[in-house]
Scaffold this active site. Structure first.
Site, PDB file in Angstrom:
ATOM      1  N   GLN A   1      -0.499   2.805  -5.955  1.00  0.00           N
ATOM      2  CA  GLN A   1      -1.931   3.107  -5.783  1.00  0.00           C
ATOM      3  C   GLN A   1      -2.761   2.698  -6.994  1.00  0.00           C
ATOM      4  OE1 GLN A   1      -2.381   7.186  -4.551  1.00  0.00           O
ATOM      5  NE2 GLN A   1      -2.374   6.624  -2.396  1.00  0.00           N
TER       6      GLN A   1
ATOM      7  N   SER B   1      -8.332  -1.649  -2.679  1.00  0.00           N
ATOM      8  CA  SER B   1      -9.030  -0.366  -2.467  1.00  0.00           C
ATOM      9  C   SER B   1     -10.183  -0.199  -3.451  1.00  0.00           C
ATOM     10  CB  SER B   1      -8.064   0.814  -2.612  1.00  0.00           C
ATOM     11  OG  SER B   1      -7.210   0.861  -1.503  1.00  0.00           O
TER      12      SER B   1
ATOM     13  N   TYR C   1      -2.006  -0.456   7.912  1.00  0.00           N
ATOM     14  CA  TYR C   1      -3.111  -1.318   8.341  1.00  0.00           C
ATOM     15  C   TYR C   1      -3.266  -1.250   9.863  1.00  0.00           C
ATOM     16  CZ  TYR C   1      -3.417  -3.785   3.869  1.00  0.00           C
ATOM     17  OH  TYR C   1      -3.605  -4.110   2.559  1.00  0.00           O
TER      18      TYR C   1
ATOM     19  N   ARG D   1       0.860  -1.200   0.000  1.00  0.00           N
ATOM     20  CA  ARG D   1       0.000   0.000   0.000  1.00  0.00           C
ATOM     21  C   ARG D   1       0.890   1.242   0.000  1.00  0.00           C
ATOM     22  NH1 ARG D   1      -4.976  -2.216   1.983  1.00  0.00           N
ATOM     23  NH2 ARG D   1      -6.152  -0.826   0.669  1.00  0.00           N
TER      24      ARG D   1
ATOM     25  N   ASP E   1      -3.855  -0.930  -6.828  1.00  0.00           N
ATOM     26  CA  ASP E   1      -4.438  -1.354  -5.553  1.00  0.00           C
ATOM     27  C   ASP E   1      -5.885  -1.824  -5.741  1.00  0.00           C
ATOM     28  OD1 ASP E   1      -5.336  -1.644  -2.991  1.00  0.00           O
ATOM     29  OD2 ASP E   1      -4.809   0.371  -2.320  1.00  0.00           O
TER      30      ASP E   1
HETATM   31  P1  NAD Z   1      -8.890  -3.124   5.887  1.00  0.00           P
HETATM   32  O1  NAD Z   1      -9.927  -3.556   4.930  1.00  0.00           O
HETATM   33  O2  NAD Z   1      -7.778  -4.062   6.197  1.00  0.00           O
HETATM   34  O3  NAD Z   1      -9.597  -2.764   7.279  1.00  0.00           O
HETATM   35  C1  NAD Z   1     -10.738  -1.941   7.309  1.00  0.00           C
HETATM   36  C2  NAD Z   1     -10.684  -1.020   8.494  1.00  0.00           C
HETATM   37  O4  NAD Z   1     -10.920  -1.756   9.696  1.00  0.00           O
HETATM   38  C3  NAD Z   1      -9.369  -0.286   8.706  1.00  0.00           C
HETATM   39  O5  NAD Z   1      -9.584   1.096   8.619  1.00  0.00           O
HETATM   40  C4  NAD Z   1      -8.962  -0.688  10.125  1.00  0.00           C
HETATM   41  O6  NAD Z   1      -8.298   0.335  10.824  1.00  0.00           O
HETATM   42  C5  NAD Z   1     -10.307  -1.026  10.743  1.00  0.00           C
HETATM   43  N1  NAD Z   1     -10.267  -1.793  11.984  1.00  0.00           N
HETATM   44  C6  NAD Z   1      -9.407  -2.775  12.365  1.00  0.00           C
HETATM   45  N2  NAD Z   1      -9.694  -3.187  13.625  1.00  0.00           N
HETATM   46  C7  NAD Z   1     -10.778  -2.465  14.041  1.00  0.00           C
HETATM   47  C8  NAD Z   1     -11.540  -2.433  15.232  1.00  0.00           C
HETATM   48  N3  NAD Z   1     -11.253  -3.202  16.276  1.00  0.00           N
HETATM   49  N4  NAD Z   1     -12.570  -1.573  15.298  1.00  0.00           N
HETATM   50  C9  NAD Z   1     -12.897  -0.757  14.261  1.00  0.00           C
HETATM   51  N5  NAD Z   1     -12.206  -0.747  13.112  1.00  0.00           N
HETATM   52  C10 NAD Z   1     -11.155  -1.582  12.993  1.00  0.00           C
HETATM   53  O7  NAD Z   1      -8.241  -1.741   5.488  1.00  0.00           O
HETATM   54  P2  NAD Z   1      -8.271  -0.930   4.113  1.00  0.00           P
HETATM   55  O8  NAD Z   1      -9.532  -0.177   4.038  1.00  0.00           O
HETATM   56  O9  NAD Z   1      -7.924  -1.823   2.971  1.00  0.00           O
HETATM   57  O10 NAD Z   1      -7.052   0.070   4.332  1.00  0.00           O
HETATM   58  C11 NAD Z   1      -6.814   0.665   5.551  1.00  0.00           C
HETATM   59  C12 NAD Z   1      -5.943   1.873   5.360  1.00  0.00           C
HETATM   60  O11 NAD Z   1      -4.762   1.578   4.619  1.00  0.00           O
HETATM   61  C13 NAD Z   1      -6.570   2.987   4.554  1.00  0.00           C
HETATM   62  O12 NAD Z   1      -7.539   3.715   5.191  1.00  0.00           O
HETATM   63  C14 NAD Z   1      -5.315   3.802   4.282  1.00  0.00           C
HETATM   64  O13 NAD Z   1      -4.957   4.579   5.385  1.00  0.00           O
HETATM   65  C15 NAD Z   1      -4.300   2.748   4.047  1.00  0.00           C
HETATM   66  N6  NAD Z   1      -4.089   2.628   2.593  1.00  0.00           N
HETATM   67  C16 NAD Z   1      -3.040   3.264   2.033  1.00  0.00           C
HETATM   68  C17 NAD Z   1      -2.849   3.224   0.669  1.00  0.00           C
HETATM   69  C18 NAD Z   1      -1.701   3.940   0.002  1.00  0.00           C
HETATM   70  O14 NAD Z   1      -1.483   3.766  -1.140  1.00  0.00           O
HETATM   71  N7  NAD Z   1      -0.947   4.728   0.689  1.00  0.00           N
HETATM   72  C19 NAD Z   1      -3.702   2.488  -0.132  1.00  0.00           C
HETATM   73  C20 NAD Z   1      -4.770   1.828   0.469  1.00  0.00           C
HETATM   74  C21 NAD Z   1      -4.941   1.899   1.830  1.00  0.00           C
END
Ligand code: NAD
Length: 387
Positions: A133, A139, A235, A128, A136
């Site tokens: 991006q 996402s 994550y 990530r 991805d």
């Molecule tokens: P994911 O599908 O793995 O998880 C979904 C969400 O669940 C996350 O936001 C996580 O914090 C939350 N979560 C975990 N435990 C929890 C709990 N006990 N209670 C409530 N929520 C909880 O995550 P995702 O949506 O694929 O990605 C998460 C983050 O990764 C994004 O929001 C972003 O910050 C980052 N990301 C970065 C890039 C990049 O290119 N830089 C790309 C994609 C995602």
């Protein structure tokens, strides 16, 4: 390269890994494109459209797998009933594969990829990072799932979402509570807001608070033990039992007042955290809805059953596992762009460049070996379990 796109054979899968508009550039770079007959049918793409874009249509997957050096897929390869063989057994020895492989959940598949010396890249393991991006797919698919989750909730709820003032009286807005505000959760917040609901949300990662507010949601503050909640990859990290217990208590306090809960909480490579117990469901008003987007990872609600709607004391819990497949046109369009960008990055040079973060991060098996450390560790510990 001879690039092949088979028809997806997993149950309820409607997506296709490549759409016609991607073909011209791939061909310009010197590749030949082979598409299995009717591979795009459920995404509303005809064989004729593929042929007009310059692809060769092949009659069946056996012919396709036997012809191509690189296979682009959506779902992990699986057993092919018509050929009474696993899809990997149909592939050429030493070929490459790119797709969602869910490697930690499909260890026997990893064994097959090793046996056939397949160089396999998992979309889930694309790092990530900013440079990746455009590759991805997690996402892209999470965004569609977040959108559809709200529509399912709105459609299932016996109430309307927006505040409505009419001569027949005033209707209060529905309250939607989003747990986990990553890509899917943030999209769910945005769509629920657009439909006029009052939206609340929680996520343990501190950066999320401002993102929730910027979408017009209310971030629910919770008094939780101080823990290192975020990995270097962005994550969430697995939380302690005490953390989850305190979080459950804070969620329980909200549940009597909400109409819809959309849960999206996940921990990479682990079972989803349990956020809503059976007793907590019983606090919700009859008629309220839970959409559990973590159903494929075991669910955020104790009553969730994958691909089923469970009713408990008037509360309906939807265990959804593949919402992007309910939006095949845009899901295929986005996935196709992501996988093409990844393909172009991986095959930039004559040989794979394992110094590159994207190649190294996403490669699972190569030359008869498991090269991803996490998958290797899981695979070896499973082997020991069976010994
Ligand atoms: P994911 O599908 O793995 O998880 C979904 C969400 O669940 C996350 O936001 C996580 O914090 C939350 N979560 C975990 N435990 C929890 C709990 N006990 N209670 C409530 N929520 C909880 O995550 P995702 O949506 O694929 O990605 C998460 C983050 O990764 C994004 O929001 C972003 O910050 C980052 N990301 C970065 C890039 C990049 O290119 N830089 C790309 C994609 C995602």
């Amino acid at each position: 390269m001879k690039i092949g796109v088979p028809k997806e054979i997993a149950a309820h899968e409607t997506r296709v890994a490549l759409i016609p508009s991607m073909i011209a550039d791939l061909k310009k770079a010197g590749n030949e494109i082979y598409i299995e007959k009717e591979a795009g049918r459920l995404s509303l793409i005809t064989d004729q459209q593929y042929a007009e874009a310059g692809a060769v249509i092949l009659n069946d997957s056996k012919e396709l797998y036997g012809t191509c050096d690189v296979i682009l897929k959506v779902q992990p390869p699986t057993y092919s009933k018509p050929f009474k063989m696993h899809e990997v057994d149909l592939m050429q020895q030493g070929a490459s594969l790119i797709g969602f492989l869910a490697p930690l959940d499909h260890l026997p598949l990893i064994g097959k990829l090793v046996e056939h010396k397949i160089t396999a890249f998992a979309m889930e393991f694309v790092p990530r990072i900013t440079r990746a991006q455009s590759m991805d797919a997690l996402s892209s698919m999470a965004l569609l799932a977040g959108y559809k989750a709200v529509l399912i909730a709105a459609n299932s709820l016996g109430k309307i979402f927006p505040l409505t003032m009419t001569a027949a009286g005033t209707i209060a807005p529905a309250t939607v509570f989003v747990l986990g505000a990553g890509v899917a959760g943030l999209q769910a917040i945005a769509i629920a807001k657009k439909l006029g609901a009052k939206v609340e949300a929680f996520d343990p990662r501190p950066a999320v608070k401002e993102q929730v507010k910027s979408l017009g949601g209310k971030f629910i503050e919770m008094e939780l033990p101080e823990e290192n909640v975020e990995s270097s990859a962005g994550y969430a990290k697995e939380q302690s039992d005490l953390f989850l217990q305190k979080e459950q208590e804070a969620i329980a306090a909200r549940l009597p007042k909400v109409d819809v809960v959309i849960t999206t909480a996940r921990i990479f490579g682990k079972k989803a955290p349990l956020l809503i117990t059976k007793e907590m469901v019983e606090l919700m008003p009859a008629g309220s809805i839970i959409i559990d987007l973590a159903a494929a990872q075991g669910g955020n609600c104790a009553l969730t059953e994958a691909d089923r709607i469970v009713e408990h004391r008037g509360v309906h819990i939807h265990g959804v596992t593949n919402l992007p497949a309910t939006l095949p046109v845009h899901a295929s369009q986005m996935y196709s762009k992501n996988i093409t960008n990844l393909f172009e990055q991986l095959f930039l040079e004559n040989a794979f460049n394992f110094e590159d973060e994207i190649t190294k991060g996403s490669c699972i098996t190569h030359q008869g070996k498991i090269v991803n450390p996490l998958v290797k560790e899981r695979f070896n510990s499973k082997e020991t379990d069976h010994a």
